[in-house]
Design an enzyme around this catalytic site. Sequence first.
Site, PDB file in Angstrom:
ATOM      1  N   ARG A   9      17.054 -12.942  -6.990  1.00  0.00           N
ATOM      2  CA  ARG A   9      15.692 -13.462  -7.227  1.00  0.00           C
ATOM      3  C   ARG A   9      14.839 -13.541  -5.958  1.00  0.00           C
ATOM      4  NH1 ARG A   9      18.637 -16.602 -10.761  1.00  0.00           N
ATOM      5  NH2 ARG A   9      18.369 -15.905 -12.899  1.00  0.00           N
TER       6      ARG A   9
ATOM      7  N   LYS B 232       3.150  -4.796  -0.305  1.00  0.00           N
ATOM      8  CA  LYS B 232       3.290  -4.034  -1.554  1.00  0.00           C
ATOM      9  C   LYS B 232       4.605  -3.271  -1.489  1.00  0.00           C
ATOM     10  CE  LYS B 232      -1.362  -2.899  -3.202  1.00  0.00           C
ATOM     11  NZ  LYS B 232      -2.254  -1.751  -3.471  1.00  0.00           N
TER      12      LYS B 232
ATOM     13  N   GLU C 103      -4.200   8.260   7.623  1.00  0.00           N
ATOM     14  CA  GLU C 103      -4.393   6.852   7.241  1.00  0.00           C
ATOM     15  C   GLU C 103      -5.046   6.058   8.378  1.00  0.00           C
ATOM     16  OE1 GLU C 103      -3.839   5.780   4.185  1.00  0.00           O
ATOM     17  OE2 GLU C 103      -2.158   6.885   3.308  1.00  0.00           O
TER      18      GLU C 103
ATOM     19  N   LYS D 188      -5.847  -3.622   8.482  1.00  0.00           N
ATOM     20  CA  LYS D 188      -5.134  -3.851   7.229  1.00  0.00           C
ATOM     21  C   LYS D 188      -4.832  -5.334   7.056  1.00  0.00           C
ATOM     22  CE  LYS D 188      -1.924  -2.429   3.857  1.00  0.00           C
ATOM     23  NZ  LYS D 188      -1.048  -1.434   3.284  1.00  0.00           N
TER      24      LYS D 188
ATOM     25  N   GLU E 244      -5.067  -7.635  -4.282  1.00  0.00           N
ATOM     26  CA  GLU E 244      -5.997  -6.578  -4.673  1.00  0.00           C
ATOM     27  C   GLU E 244      -6.804  -6.907  -5.921  1.00  0.00           C
ATOM     28  OE1 GLU E 244      -4.568  -2.553  -4.058  1.00  0.00           O
ATOM     29  OE2 GLU E 244      -5.989  -1.797  -5.547  1.00  0.00           O
TER      30      GLU E 244
ATOM     31  N   ARG F 162      -9.417  -5.425  -1.215  1.00  0.00           N
ATOM     32  CA  ARG F 162      -8.229  -4.659  -0.790  1.00  0.00           C
ATOM     33  C   ARG F 162      -8.304  -3.229  -1.323  1.00  0.00           C
ATOM     34  NH1 ARG F 162      -1.836  -6.447  -0.247  1.00  0.00           N
ATOM     35  NH2 ARG F 162      -1.097  -4.376   0.306  1.00  0.00           N
TER      36      ARG F 162
ATOM     37  N   ASN G 111      -8.009   2.091  -0.628  1.00  0.00           N
ATOM     38  CA  ASN G 111      -7.760   3.288  -1.442  1.00  0.00           C
ATOM     39  C   ASN G 111      -8.772   4.401  -1.182  1.00  0.00           C
ATOM     40  OD1 ASN G 111      -5.550   2.117  -2.688  1.00  0.00           O
ATOM     41  ND2 ASN G 111      -6.844   1.092  -4.197  1.00  0.00           N
TER      42      ASN G 111
ATOM     43  N   HIS H 115      -7.919   7.893  -1.938  1.00  0.00           N
ATOM     44  CA  HIS H 115      -6.656   7.860  -2.675  1.00  0.00           C
ATOM     45  C   HIS H 115      -6.773   8.214  -4.147  1.00  0.00           C
ATOM     46  CE1 HIS H 115      -5.113   6.281   1.016  1.00  0.00           C
ATOM     47  NE2 HIS H 115      -3.898   6.125   0.514  1.00  0.00           N
TER      48      HIS H 115
ATOM     49  N   HIS I 167      -4.049  10.730  -5.134  1.00  0.00           N
ATOM     50  CA  HIS I 167      -3.004  10.490  -6.136  1.00  0.00           C
ATOM     51  C   HIS I 167      -3.016  11.575  -7.204  1.00  0.00           C
ATOM     52  CE1 HIS I 167      -2.927   5.970  -4.972  1.00  0.00           C
ATOM     53  NE2 HIS I 167      -2.096   6.680  -4.245  1.00  0.00           N
TER      54      HIS I 167
ATOM     55  N   HIS J  23       1.744  12.828   1.432  1.00  0.00           N
ATOM     56  CA  HIS J  23       0.748  11.833   1.016  1.00  0.00           C
ATOM     57  C   HIS J  23      -0.467  11.816   1.959  1.00  0.00           C
ATOM     58  CE1 HIS J  23      -0.995   8.129  -0.489  1.00  0.00           C
ATOM     59  NE2 HIS J  23      -0.950   7.640   0.732  1.00  0.00           N
TER      60      HIS J  23
END
Length: 373
Positions: free
Chosen positions: A125, A147, A189, A231, A241, A245, A249, A252, A256, A270
């Site tokens: 947990r 994330k 990035e 960041k 987000e 936030r 992206n 992105h 994606h 990426h």
Amino acid sequence: MNGAIARLGVELAERGYDILVGSGLIADAARHLAPVLKRPRVVIVTDPAVAALHLGAFGASLDAAHIRHDCLVLPAGEATKGFARLGRLLDDLLDLRIDRNTTLVALGGGVIGDIAGFAASIVLRGIDYIQIPTTLLAQVDSSVGGKTAVNTRHGKNLVGAFHQPRLVLADLDALLTLPRRELLAGYAEVVKYGLINDPAFFDWLEAHGPALLAGDKAALGHAVMTSCQAKARIVAADERETGDRALLNLGHTFAHALEAETAYDGELLHGEAVAIGMVLAFQLSARLGLAPAADAARIQGHLEQVGLPTKLPRLGQATALPTPARIVDSMASDKKAGDGQLTFILTRGIGRAFIARDVARDQVSAFLAELCN
Ligand SMILES: NC(=O)c1ccc[n+]([C@@H]2O[C@H](COP(=O)([O-])OP(=O)(O)OC[C@H]3O[C@@H](n4cnc5c(N)ncnc54)[C@H](O)[C@@H]3O)[C@@H](O)[C@H]2O)c1
Ligand SMILES: [Zn+2]
């Protein structure tokens, strides 16, 4: 930053943590880890390439400080970030009889950071973990912000958790062993932070990017620190987000879709997809009358100069390659898309990105179709 270690705090109250940026951090890791460990035991998760290059120095530092360490080596590559591998990793951790005071250490790129971080968020947990990012992309992006995720057949990063690390060690020496293509992908990035809201940083990158990519450690240090500050600021203001936030992206939505169309098969890294995506986001903004076309040309020029891809040269020219319609469909199914319309990060110019939640699909299709002609 000549030799100095810079420290930056991510301000998230009881979930706050430090990011250290500098040289020699892996070789001296135990000194930095010890204060955040609940007890002197860690399990390192890494991949074979990183283990061969950096595990020796890390392990020696832990040994010298009497920190018990086990190591789990996962295959390198995006395919590792899936349920099958996650399940085995969880069982391997339990086989090692970890307890809730054991700390996981992700030593590697974003793939290792994402799967190890997600494992840490759910095993027993939730246990602590530490990020030691070894790619530029991981140092400036994936290791910061909490994330964590794995991919499913529905797409990338669709199952995961927000789980903040206890510490991030960004060792600039690790970047010196990185293949140039991976360094460049991470650089995309870095450029993103300038384009979002820091035009002076973009100016700096135009001047210093080539030296940075040639391995100039002072330049790398400045770029990693500036990116982590950007960041950290955005994450501290919007951890989950629900608002700004999403600016991270930039580029992105296109990226994606391109990655989905190339099935993450390594054809397009990426960061390479992000480089193309950022140029497209600027070109689309220009087409919508929001941003000067000269800004789109300027960033395209810089990315091209350092050797990043900026175009979709083969778009729609073969059945196996993405067509504009497929790209737009792919965007609409991205989890960042709202109902019917597309959510995009658009821009009013370099350093002036904003969230647009109502971009019509038709406009994007027309824009992409025009690029193919
Ligand atoms: N969690 C987040 O917020 C977030 C943000 C951005 C990206 N990501 C994820 O990050 C992943 C991509 O990360 P990545 O670009 O670091 O890729 P990666 O982890 O696959 O690493 C790239 C390659 O470099 C090798 N490598 C790593 N460090 C090295 C070193 N120091 N020397 C030599 N080789 C080295 C690895 O073995 C691998 O082959 C994607 O899965 C993406 O979804 C997550
Ligand atoms: Zn990215």
